[in-house]
Design an enzyme around this catalytic site. Structure first.
Site, PDB file in Angstrom:
ATOM      1  N   CYS A 139       7.882   8.095 -30.360  1.00 54.89           N
ATOM      2  CA  CYS A 139       9.315   8.380 -30.351  1.00 54.89           C
ATOM      3  C   CYS A 139       9.586   9.892 -30.387  1.00 54.89           C
ATOM      4  CB  CYS A 139       9.983   7.633 -31.501  1.00 54.89           C
ATOM      5  SG  CYS A 139      11.759   7.356 -31.300  1.00 54.89           S
ATOM      6  N   HIS A 140      10.313  10.394 -31.397  1.00 55.68           N
ATOM      7  CA  HIS A 140      10.596  11.826 -31.501  1.00 55.68           C
ATOM      8  C   HIS A 140       9.417  12.623 -32.044  1.00 55.68           C
ATOM      9  CE1 HIS A 140      14.660   9.996 -31.430  1.00 55.68           C
ATOM     10  NE2 HIS A 140      14.942  11.054 -30.705  1.00 55.68           N
ATOM     11  N   GLU A 171      19.106   9.024 -26.231  1.00 55.96           N
ATOM     12  CA  GLU A 171      19.907   9.951 -27.056  1.00 55.96           C
ATOM     13  C   GLU A 171      21.397   9.785 -26.735  1.00 55.96           C
ATOM     14  OE1 GLU A 171      18.138  11.049 -29.252  1.00 55.96           O
ATOM     15  OE2 GLU A 171      16.319  12.047 -28.556  1.00 55.96           O
TER      16      GLU A 171
END
Length: 241
Positions: A139-140, A171
């Site tokens: 993910c991030h 996002e």
């Protein structure tokens, strides 16, 4: 056991208000819990590490949409193996990279704030990579690649490699793209462009989707956390065959 090396599971130290509803961002719970369980189920020891030795949970990650069933039981049980390990969270400067065969970057939007500046975590990832270890991010967690160098070449670690991570479309769907711009935060797609990596997107932003490029393993979202961990272990096995 394929190797005596342990798994180093990195978490963000950032735990401040981020979302429009006033909720804090921090560690996205299942993005640490699911990899932890995969590694433990496969006989590996796991240590948690953050840049400062502290952490807090992303408050959205504790909502029923993301946390329910068995995962919720584990979270609520203070004596669960997961919670006990998190209590022993190490500070990056206290960790010896030689003890680990995998560096796994868990996530939450919080990582966009601290991973690019987390010199301790980055040096650990670089050292593990330099010794032939696996570097993985979900993910991030790909924010860790902002500034990560391959010590053998002196070039960005992801240059010329294929990666994935949370999508720009995701996002926008979460309505945080504006907040990210206000805070000058790079998305994972931005990081890929900045350092010459090939970003591979899933068909849908919430699909379970992972990418393996040799010892570099990446996953796109919370649903991909377990599969990213599993592919990390496949990469470890290939290294030892």
């Amino acid at each position: 056991m394929l190797t005596h090396k342990k798994i180093l599971l990195a978490v963000t130290s950032y735990n401040e208000v981020f979302y429009q509803d006033g909720a804090k961002t921090g560690l996205f719970l299942v993005e640490a819990l699911h990899p932890f369980e995969v590694f433990k189920d496969n006989g590996y020891e796991v240590d948690f590490v953050s840049e400062t030795g502290s952490f807090g949970f992303d408050e959205h990650s504790l909502a029923p949409d993301f946390l329910n069933g068995k995962d919720l039981e584990v979270y609520k049980d203070s004596k669960s193996d997961f919670n006990q390990h998190l209590k022993n969270l190490k500070k990056a400067s206290e960790v010896n990279a030689d003890d680990y065969g995998v560096f796994f970057a868990s996530a939450g939007h919080a990582t966009l704030f601290d991973y690019p500046k987390a010199k301790g975590l980055q040096s650990l990832a670089q050292a593990i990579w330099a010794k032939g270890g696996v570097v993985a991010a979900v993910c991030h967690g790909g924010a860790i690649f902002d500034g990560l160098i391959d010590q053998a070449t002196g070039k960005p670690l992801i240059e010329g490699k294929s990666i994935t991570g949370f999508t720009d479309l995701g996002e926008i769907m979460l309505k945080v793209d504006g907040i990210m711009k206000e805070n000058n935060l790079l998305s994972v797609e931005d990081v890929a462009k900045k350092f010459g990596a090939k970003y591979l997107a899933p068909i849908g932003p919430w699909d379970d989707y992972t990418v393996a490029d040799g010892k570099l393993i990446t996953g796109v979202n919370p649903a991909s956390a377990a599969s990213t961990a599993k592919r990390s272990l496949i990469a470890v096995k290939h290294k030892h065959t």
